[in-house]
Design a protein around this motif. Structure first.
Motif, PDB file in Angstrom:
ATOM      1  N   ASP A   7      30.013  38.539   3.299  1.00 59.28           N
ATOM      2  CA  ASP A   7      29.546  39.879   2.591  1.00 59.28           C
ATOM      3  C   ASP A   7      29.322  39.731   1.165  1.00 59.28           C
ATOM      4  O   ASP A   7      29.440  38.563   0.553  1.00 59.28           O
ATOM      5  CB  ASP A   7      31.033  40.853   2.510  1.00 59.28           C
ATOM      6  CG  ASP A   7      30.725  42.178   1.975  1.00 59.28           C
ATOM      7  OD1 ASP A   7      29.864  42.706   2.222  1.00 59.28           O
ATOM      8  OD2 ASP A   7      31.524  42.390   1.130  1.00 59.28           O
ATOM      9  N   LEU A   8      28.325  40.801   0.981  1.00 60.66           N
ATOM     10  CA  LEU A   8      27.727  40.710  -0.624  1.00 60.66           C
ATOM     11  C   LEU A   8      28.231  41.561  -1.748  1.00 60.66           C
ATOM     12  O   LEU A   8      29.115  40.911  -2.428  1.00 60.66           O
ATOM     13  CB  LEU A   8      26.213  41.149  -0.384  1.00 60.66           C
ATOM     14  CG  LEU A   8      25.485  40.755  -1.593  1.00 60.66           C
ATOM     15  CD1 LEU A   8      25.375  39.585  -2.198  1.00 60.66           C
ATOM     16  CD2 LEU A   8      23.951  41.447  -1.563  1.00 60.66           C
ATOM     17  N   LEU A  12      30.613  38.558  -2.762  1.00 59.34           N
ATOM     18  CA  LEU A  12      29.839  37.357  -3.416  1.00 59.34           C
ATOM     19  C   LEU A  12      29.579  37.955  -4.763  1.00 59.34           C
ATOM     20  O   LEU A  12      29.387  37.111  -6.100  1.00 59.34           O
ATOM     21  CB  LEU A  12      28.511  37.090  -2.953  1.00 59.34           C
ATOM     22  CG  LEU A  12      28.694  36.052  -1.600  1.00 59.34           C
ATOM     23  CD1 LEU A  12      27.257  35.927  -0.928  1.00 59.34           C
ATOM     24  CD2 LEU A  12      29.194  34.956  -2.021  1.00 59.34           C
ATOM     25  N   VAL A 119      24.107  35.710   4.943  1.00 60.72           N
ATOM     26  CA  VAL A 119      24.857  37.021   4.194  1.00 60.72           C
ATOM     27  C   VAL A 119      24.885  37.938   5.240  1.00 60.72           C
ATOM     28  O   VAL A 119      23.836  38.160   6.055  1.00 60.72           O
ATOM     29  CB  VAL A 119      24.059  37.371   3.031  1.00 60.72           C
ATOM     30  CG1 VAL A 119      24.184  38.815   2.568  1.00 60.72           C
ATOM     31  CG2 VAL A 119      24.037  36.548   1.826  1.00 60.72           C
ATOM     32  N   THR A 121      25.417  42.294   5.101  1.00 60.20           N
ATOM     33  CA  THR A 121      25.690  43.229   4.319  1.00 60.20           C
ATOM     34  C   THR A 121      25.158  44.614   4.704  1.00 60.20           C
ATOM     35  O   THR A 121      24.203  44.738   5.405  1.00 60.20           O
ATOM     36  CB  THR A 121      25.019  42.755   2.885  1.00 60.20           C
ATOM     37  OG1 THR A 121      25.276  43.823   1.937  1.00 60.20           O
ATOM     38  CG2 THR A 121      23.690  42.518   2.900  1.00 60.20           C
ATOM     39  N   GLN A 128      19.625  44.522  -1.911  1.00 53.37           N
ATOM     40  CA  GLN A 128      20.868  43.473  -1.585  1.00 53.37           C
ATOM     41  C   GLN A 128      19.896  41.967  -1.833  1.00 53.37           C
ATOM     42  O   GLN A 128      20.341  41.114  -2.275  1.00 53.37           O
ATOM     43  CB  GLN A 128      21.206  43.610  -0.217  1.00 53.37           C
ATOM     44  CG  GLN A 128      21.765  44.714   0.196  1.00 53.37           C
ATOM     45  CD  GLN A 128      22.980  44.987  -0.687  1.00 53.37           C
ATOM     46  OE1 GLN A 128      22.748  45.445  -1.922  1.00 53.37           O
ATOM     47  NE2 GLN A 128      24.217  44.614  -0.225  1.00 53.37           N
ATOM     48  N   LEU A 132      20.577  38.794  -4.730  1.00 53.23           N
ATOM     49  CA  LEU A 132      20.659  37.414  -4.348  1.00 53.23           C
ATOM     50  C   LEU A 132      19.695  36.541  -5.282  1.00 53.23           C
ATOM     51  O   LEU A 132      20.180  35.741  -5.976  1.00 53.23           O
ATOM     52  CB  LEU A 132      20.326  37.243  -2.829  1.00 53.23           C
ATOM     53  CG  LEU A 132      21.370  37.562  -1.981  1.00 53.23           C
ATOM     54  CD1 LEU A 132      20.750  37.648  -0.518  1.00 53.23           C
ATOM     55  CD2 LEU A 132      22.746  36.948  -1.962  1.00 53.23           C
ATOM     56  N   PHE A 141      21.016  30.465   1.823  1.00 49.58           N
ATOM     57  CA  PHE A 141      21.442  31.201   3.348  1.00 49.58           C
ATOM     58  C   PHE A 141      20.203  30.899   4.152  1.00 49.58           C
ATOM     59  O   PHE A 141      19.108  30.994   3.694  1.00 49.58           O
ATOM     60  CB  PHE A 141      21.460  32.649   2.630  1.00 49.58           C
ATOM     61  CG  PHE A 141      22.691  32.874   2.000  1.00 49.58           C
ATOM     62  CD1 PHE A 141      24.011  32.760   2.454  1.00 49.58           C
ATOM     63  CD2 PHE A 141      22.633  33.314   0.660  1.00 49.58           C
ATOM     64  CE1 PHE A 141      25.132  32.734   1.472  1.00 49.58           C
ATOM     65  CE2 PHE A 141      23.686  33.460  -0.151  1.00 49.58           C
ATOM     66  CZ  PHE A 141      24.896  33.117   0.312  1.00 49.58           C
ATOM     67  N   VAL A 144      19.588  36.402   5.907  1.00 50.29           N
ATOM     68  CA  VAL A 144      20.224  37.725   5.278  1.00 50.29           C
ATOM     69  C   VAL A 144      20.139  38.705   6.234  1.00 50.29           C
ATOM     70  O   VAL A 144      19.140  39.281   6.458  1.00 50.29           O
ATOM     71  CB  VAL A 144      19.473  37.793   4.028  1.00 50.29           C
ATOM     72  CG1 VAL A 144      19.914  38.919   3.136  1.00 50.29           C
ATOM     73  CG2 VAL A 144      19.641  36.466   2.946  1.00 50.29           C
TER      74      VAL A 144
END
Length: 228
Positions: A7-8, A12, A119, A121, A128, A132, A141, A144
């Protein structure tokens, strides 16, 4: 191969404490006055667009704001300034980079690691992906997966299916900070559910114990050891 998705927001990265301040700074950069009424209007429109999984909720909300208050800058300019300010106001969560470095490390002989990273999210892709980029995380990643691009948001199983499609693997795990929106639906979708808490203690789980997380960690630094 195992695919580990993160999850973002809240996992993160930590979100800004003062969204009103972010909004004010974004509009001020374009010579537009921001006040509580305008911020409330934007926020309601943004979350309506987010719930509907519209492709760019930032631009949609700014377009609504521009029309409602007869603002001069374009919706695109307003959205871009806001996303820029919001991303800059986020902070990397403790242990995030160390965990990603460890999971992404290749074997000593240089062969590909056995873990693919992703990711998963809820949010608008513009915002988003900017988060990142701001924190230098994008290159970690393999995929995403963003709700606005999928057209479905957690806890909808469709977004977990999209993650599977994005990274073919033998096993899947999801690391997140919310039990009901993230960890439980991930487990129902066949993912190993890793719950990140502030103190490493799980919240009480009512009913069937199968609804609880597979693992609980108090820091992202503890995540790599789960997959050794």
């Amino acid at each position: 191969m195992r695919a580990v998705f993160f999850d973002l927001d809240g996992t993160l990265v930590s979100l800004p404490d003062d969204f009103a301040g972010v909004f004010e700074a974004a509009l001020a950069a374009l010579g537009v006055r921001a006040d509580a009424e305008r911020h409330e209007y934007f926020t309601e429109s943004f979350f309506d667009s987010l719930d509907e999984c519209r492709p760019d909720p930032y631009r949609a909300a700014m377009a609504d704001l521009r029309t409602e208050f007869d603002l001069d800058p374009s919706a695109e300019a307003l959205a871009e300034r806001y996303v820029e300010r919001e991303a800059a106001a986020t902070a990397l969560r403790p242990g995030a980079r160390e965990a990603l470095d460890s999971l992404a490390a290749t074997e000593a002989d240089g062969s590909a690691a056995e873990v693919a990273l992703g990711v998963l999210t809820n949010g608008g892709a513009r915002g988003q992906r900017r988060k990142l980029a701001v924190h230098g995380l994008a290159d970690y990643f393999d995929a995403v997966v963003v709700s606005a691009e999928v057209g479905a948001a957690k806890p909808d199983p469709e977004i977990f299916a999209a993650a599977r499609d994005a990274v073919p693997a033998d096993e899947y795990a999801f690391v997140a900070d919310d039990l009901d929106r993230d960890v439980r639906p991930a487990r129902r979708a066949g993912f190993t559910g890793v719950y990140v808490t502030e103190n490493g203690e799980p919240e009480p789980v009512a009913g069937d114990s199968a609804e609880g997380p597979d693992a609980v960690v108090g820091s992202l630094r503890e995540v790599p050891a789960l997959f050794e």
